[in-house]
Design an enzyme around this catalytic site. Sequence first.
Site, PDB file in Angstrom:
ATOM      1  N   CYS A 175      -8.834 -16.692  17.856  1.00 23.09           N
ATOM      2  CA  CYS A 175      -8.099 -16.457  16.598  1.00 23.09           C
ATOM      3  C   CYS A 175      -8.787 -15.437  15.704  1.00 23.09           C
ATOM      4  O   CYS A 175      -8.136 -14.583  15.101  1.00 23.09           O
ATOM      5  CB  CYS A 175      -7.874 -17.765  15.843  1.00 23.09           C
ATOM      6  SG  CYS A 175      -9.369 -18.530  15.149  1.00 23.09           S
ATOM      7  N   ASP A 199       0.594 -15.828  12.628  1.00 20.81           N
ATOM      8  CA  ASP A 199      -0.612 -16.320  13.291  1.00 20.81           C
ATOM      9  C   ASP A 199      -0.493 -16.046  14.790  1.00 20.81           C
ATOM     10  O   ASP A 199       0.260 -16.715  15.489  1.00 20.81           O
ATOM     11  CB  ASP A 199      -0.775 -17.819  13.026  1.00 20.81           C
ATOM     12  CG  ASP A 199      -2.049 -18.387  13.630  1.00 20.81           C
ATOM     13  OD1 ASP A 199      -2.783 -17.644  14.307  1.00 20.81           O
ATOM     14  OD2 ASP A 199      -2.310 -19.601  13.430  1.00 20.81           O
ATOM     15  N   HIS A 235     -10.294 -21.815  11.469  1.00 12.14           N
ATOM     16  CA  HIS A 235      -9.173 -21.016  11.975  1.00 12.14           C
ATOM     17  C   HIS A 235      -8.830 -19.934  10.952  1.00 12.14           C
ATOM     18  O   HIS A 235      -9.033 -20.107   9.752  1.00 12.14           O
ATOM     19  CB  HIS A 235      -7.955 -21.925  12.223  1.00 12.14           C
ATOM     20  CG  HIS A 235      -6.792 -21.214  12.850  1.00 12.14           C
ATOM     21  ND1 HIS A 235      -6.861 -20.638  14.097  1.00 12.14           N
ATOM     22  CD2 HIS A 235      -5.529 -20.986  12.397  1.00 12.14           C
ATOM     23  CE1 HIS A 235      -5.688 -20.080  14.382  1.00 12.14           C
ATOM     24  NE2 HIS A 235      -4.874 -20.276  13.372  1.00 12.14           N
TER      25      HIS A 235
END
Length: 281
Positions: free
Chosen positions: A68, A122, A107
């Site tokens: 991520c 995302d 995250h």
Amino acid sequence: MNIQEYFTRISYNESHKDADLQALTVIFQHHIQAIPFENLSMHCGETIKLDLQSTYNKIVRKKRGGWCLESNHLLFWALQELGYDVCILGGNSYEPAERAYTTEINHILLKVVIKGNSYIVDAGFGGAYQAWQPLMLISGKDQPQMPGIFRFMEDNGTWYFEKVKRKHCIPEQSVPFTDTPELGNIRKIYTFTLEPRHINDFQELNTYLQVSPDTILQKKSICSLQTTEGLYALVGWTFTEMKYNYMEDMDLVQITTLTDEEVEKTLKDKFNIVLENKLVP
């Protein structure tokens, strides 16, 4: 770094005159179908650096994926280059085994504002909890997409992101199942606030995730990629192919256990990844 080179990497060749929702959606879909979510560097002796040039070289030039912190950082740069109003946010992912969200931010996600409307973008969650389109930042509204129904719930400034799960159809099993039936059909994914972050806020996390023996990222090599029908996932030696909504409210899941040689071939054939160093899944 060059936006055209990024576009070539994600096979995007449409016009991008306007920084609008339509262009954002198409670029986002090209990104998640070209750039795998993966932590393979950790399992072949490579250090992951959290700076844009390193991430760009790895993903765009070496045709790798990233986790991520890398994938969303690259997307953040690309959207800024295209004139989008975009900022970085921090999230706390849900740990099903603990039945709780992490206490520390672990995250990264993006918020994009278009014509006064906020969207969450995302590209870095991977697997079956990866949205395929930008999601309107609105509390309590079901947002159906190909992977399932997503929604946000807001409570006193904290946003909760969740997905309605489908049943899984596995050819060898006659009885459909969900991965955690006792929790019902809602899968919590992560929480976040709207406090803007900087990529350097995640440097400590980037280091921690690479050295902590307790994280799932340390325990297993992971590589997942969204396809036009569902997703591919390689976790250790287990390869999974999922087709969304194969039957009504049911996803088709096919699971294969691979040999070391097949792992290397699968990375090349399914994920377009050729590693420079030996992978230890």
